[in-house]
Design a protein around this motif. Structure first.
Motif, PDB file in Angstrom:
ATOM      1  N   ALA A   1       0.833  -1.205   0.000  1.00 21.86           N
ATOM      2  CA  ALA A   1       0.000   0.000   0.000  1.00 21.86           C
ATOM      3  C   ALA A   1       0.869   1.257   0.000  1.00 21.86           C
ATOM      4  N   GLU A   2       1.963   1.241   0.718  1.00 20.63           N
ATOM      5  CA  GLU A   2       2.853   2.414   0.750  1.00 20.63           C
ATOM      6  C   GLU A   2       3.522   2.622  -0.603  1.00 20.63           C
ATOM      7  N   ARG A   3       3.919   1.543  -1.248  1.00 22.57           N
ATOM      8  CA  ARG A   3       4.533   1.663  -2.581  1.00 22.57           C
ATOM      9  C   ARG A   3       3.532   2.237  -3.583  1.00 22.57           C
ATOM     10  N   ILE A   4       2.278   1.827  -3.476  1.00 17.37           N
ATOM     11  CA  ILE A   4       1.236   2.378  -4.337  1.00 17.37           C
ATOM     12  C   ILE A   4       1.039   3.855  -4.026  1.00 17.37           C
ATOM     13  N   ALA A   5       1.016   4.199  -2.744  1.00 19.72           N
ATOM     14  CA  ALA A   5       0.845   5.597  -2.332  1.00 19.72           C
ATOM     15  C   ALA A   5       1.965   6.477  -2.877  1.00 19.72           C
ATOM     16  N   VAL A   6       3.173   5.961  -2.908  1.00 26.83           N
ATOM     17  CA  VAL A   6       4.301   6.720  -3.459  1.00 26.83           C
ATOM     18  C   VAL A   6       4.061   7.011  -4.939  1.00 26.83           C
ATOM     19  N   LEU A   7       3.583   6.022  -5.675  1.00 29.74           N
ATOM     20  CA  LEU A   7       3.286   6.224  -7.099  1.00 29.74           C
ATOM     21  C   LEU A   7       2.209   7.296  -7.280  1.00 29.74           C
ATOM     22  N   VAL A   8       1.184   7.253  -6.429  1.00 30.59           N
ATOM     23  CA  VAL A   8       0.106   8.244  -6.501  1.00 30.59           C
ATOM     24  C   VAL A   8       0.646   9.634  -6.189  1.00 30.59           C
ATOM     25  N   ARG A   9       1.461   9.736  -5.139  1.00 29.25           N
ATOM     26  CA  ARG A   9       2.024  11.041  -4.772  1.00 29.25           C
ATOM     27  C   ARG A   9       2.894  11.610  -5.894  1.00 29.25           C
ATOM     28  N   ARG A  10       3.634  10.748  -6.580  1.00 26.88           N
ATOM     29  CA  ARG A  10       4.461  11.217  -7.703  1.00 26.88           C
ATOM     30  C   ARG A  10       3.593  11.807  -8.814  1.00 26.88           C
ATOM     31  N   LEU A  11       2.504  11.126  -9.135  1.00 30.98           N
ATOM     32  CA  LEU A  11       1.606  11.635 -10.175  1.00 30.98           C
ATOM     33  C   LEU A  11       0.954  12.950  -9.750  1.00 30.98           C
ATOM     34  N   LEU A  12       0.539  13.028  -8.498  1.00 27.94           N
ATOM     35  CA  LEU A  12      -0.052  14.277  -8.003  1.00 27.94           C
ATOM     36  C   LEU A  12       0.976  15.407  -8.036  1.00 27.94           C
ATOM     37  N   ALA A  13       2.207  15.107  -7.677  1.00 27.88           N
ATOM     38  CA  ALA A  13       3.262  16.125  -7.681  1.00 27.88           C
ATOM     39  C   ALA A  13       3.505  16.657  -9.090  1.00 27.88           C
TER      40      ALA A  13
ATOM     41  N   PRO B   1      -2.728  15.210   1.074  1.00 31.10           N
ATOM     42  CA  PRO B   1      -2.669  13.818   1.533  1.00 31.10           C
ATOM     43  C   PRO B   1      -3.779  13.001   0.866  1.00 31.10           C
ATOM     44  N   VAL B   2      -3.457  11.772   0.530  1.00 28.14           N
ATOM     45  CA  VAL B   2      -4.432  10.865  -0.065  1.00 28.14           C
ATOM     46  C   VAL B   2      -4.475   9.612   0.796  1.00 28.14           C
ATOM     47  N   GLY B   3      -5.632   9.358   1.376  1.00 33.71           N
ATOM     48  CA  GLY B   3      -5.808   8.176   2.216  1.00 33.71           C
ATOM     49  C   GLY B   3      -6.051   6.935   1.382  1.00 33.71           C
ATOM     50  N   PRO B   4      -5.987   5.787   1.996  1.00 34.81           N
ATOM     51  CA  PRO B   4      -6.135   4.524   1.277  1.00 34.81           C
ATOM     52  C   PRO B   4      -7.472   4.397   0.530  1.00 34.81           C
ATOM     53  N   ASP B   5      -8.531   4.969   1.069  1.00 36.21           N
ATOM     54  CA  ASP B   5      -9.850   4.826   0.459  1.00 36.21           C
ATOM     55  C   ASP B   5     -10.302   6.067  -0.301  1.00 36.21           C
TER      56      ASP B   5
ATOM     57  N   MET C   1      -1.696   2.911 -13.812  1.00 38.61           N
ATOM     58  CA  MET C   1      -1.804   1.479 -14.126  1.00 38.61           C
ATOM     59  C   MET C   1      -0.466   0.938 -14.634  1.00 38.61           C
ATOM     60  N   LEU C   2       0.143   1.673 -15.540  1.00 43.37           N
ATOM     61  CA  LEU C   2       1.438   1.246 -16.088  1.00 43.37           C
ATOM     62  C   LEU C   2       2.535   1.299 -15.030  1.00 43.37           C
ATOM     63  N   SER C   3       2.478   2.317 -14.179  1.00 47.43           N
ATOM     64  CA  SER C   3       3.479   2.443 -13.111  1.00 47.43           C
ATOM     65  C   SER C   3       3.373   1.299 -12.116  1.00 47.43           C
ATOM     66  N   VAL C   4       2.146   0.869 -11.814  1.00 47.92           N
ATOM     67  CA  VAL C   4       1.949  -0.252 -10.890  1.00 47.92           C
ATOM     68  C   VAL C   4       2.538  -1.523 -11.494  1.00 47.92           C
TER      69      VAL C   4
ATOM     70  N   SER D   1      -8.867   3.754  -5.938  1.00 48.84           N
ATOM     71  CA  SER D   1      -8.210   4.172  -4.692  1.00 48.84           C
ATOM     72  C   SER D   1      -6.983   3.295  -4.451  1.00 48.84           C
ATOM     73  N   ILE D   2      -6.167   3.730  -3.526  1.00 49.62           N
ATOM     74  CA  ILE D   2      -4.976   2.950  -3.151  1.00 49.62           C
ATOM     75  C   ILE D   2      -5.403   1.584  -2.620  1.00 49.62           C
ATOM     76  N   ALA D   3      -6.453   1.564  -1.804  1.00 49.65           N
ATOM     77  CA  ALA D   3      -6.937   0.300  -1.237  1.00 49.65           C
ATOM     78  C   ALA D   3      -7.428  -0.649  -2.322  1.00 49.65           C
ATOM     79  N   ARG D   4      -8.106  -0.126  -3.348  1.00 53.34           N
ATOM     80  CA  ARG D   4      -8.599  -0.980  -4.434  1.00 53.34           C
ATOM     81  C   ARG D   4      -7.434  -1.552  -5.242  1.00 53.34           C
ATOM     82  N   ILE D   5      -6.416  -0.750  -5.484  1.00 47.33           N
ATOM     83  CA  ILE D   5      -5.242  -1.239  -6.212  1.00 47.33           C
ATOM     84  C   ILE D   5      -4.548  -2.327  -5.394  1.00 47.33           C
ATOM     85  N   ASP D   6      -4.417  -2.079  -4.094  1.00 45.52           N
ATOM     86  CA  ASP D   6      -3.798  -3.048  -3.197  1.00 45.52           C
ATOM     87  C   ASP D   6      -4.583  -4.360  -3.219  1.00 45.52           C
TER      88      ASP D   6
END
Length: 98
Positions: A19-31, A38-42, A59-62, A82-87
């Protein structure tokens, strides 16, 4: 130190790490979009600021991050909402026979 006969427990951090690795990918895209929130798991990633093109990029980054190929039928907006759904998707794929 454990005495003879005592069980030792090793913490399973796999789910949290994923979940943290997914969150990092999301934060990179947001940046890249200059969004710093902040983006929570849900939290809905679209509502958080990711466009449909960003979700394709996610999707490609994951796939790259986890060295997997996600089946085309699983590449749906619902699975990347969401991060939780990807996880959950990654855990489901890991449980399937190869």
């Amino acid at each position: 130190m454990a005495e003879s006969g005592e069980d030792l427990t090793v913490l399973d951090r796999t789910q949290a790490d994923t979940a943290e690795r997914i969150a990092v990918l999301v934060r990179r895209l947001l940046a890249k979009r200059a969004i710093e929130r902040p983006v929570g798991p849900d939290d809905d990633l679209g509502t958080s600021g990711l466009s449909s093109l960003d979700l394709v990029s996610l999707m490609l980054s994951v796939e790259t991050e986890f060295a997997i190929k996600i089946p085309d039928r699983e590449m749906t907006p619902a699975n990347f909402r969401s991060i939780a759904r990807i996880d959950a998707l990654l855990r489901t794929l890991a449980e399937r026979p190869a």
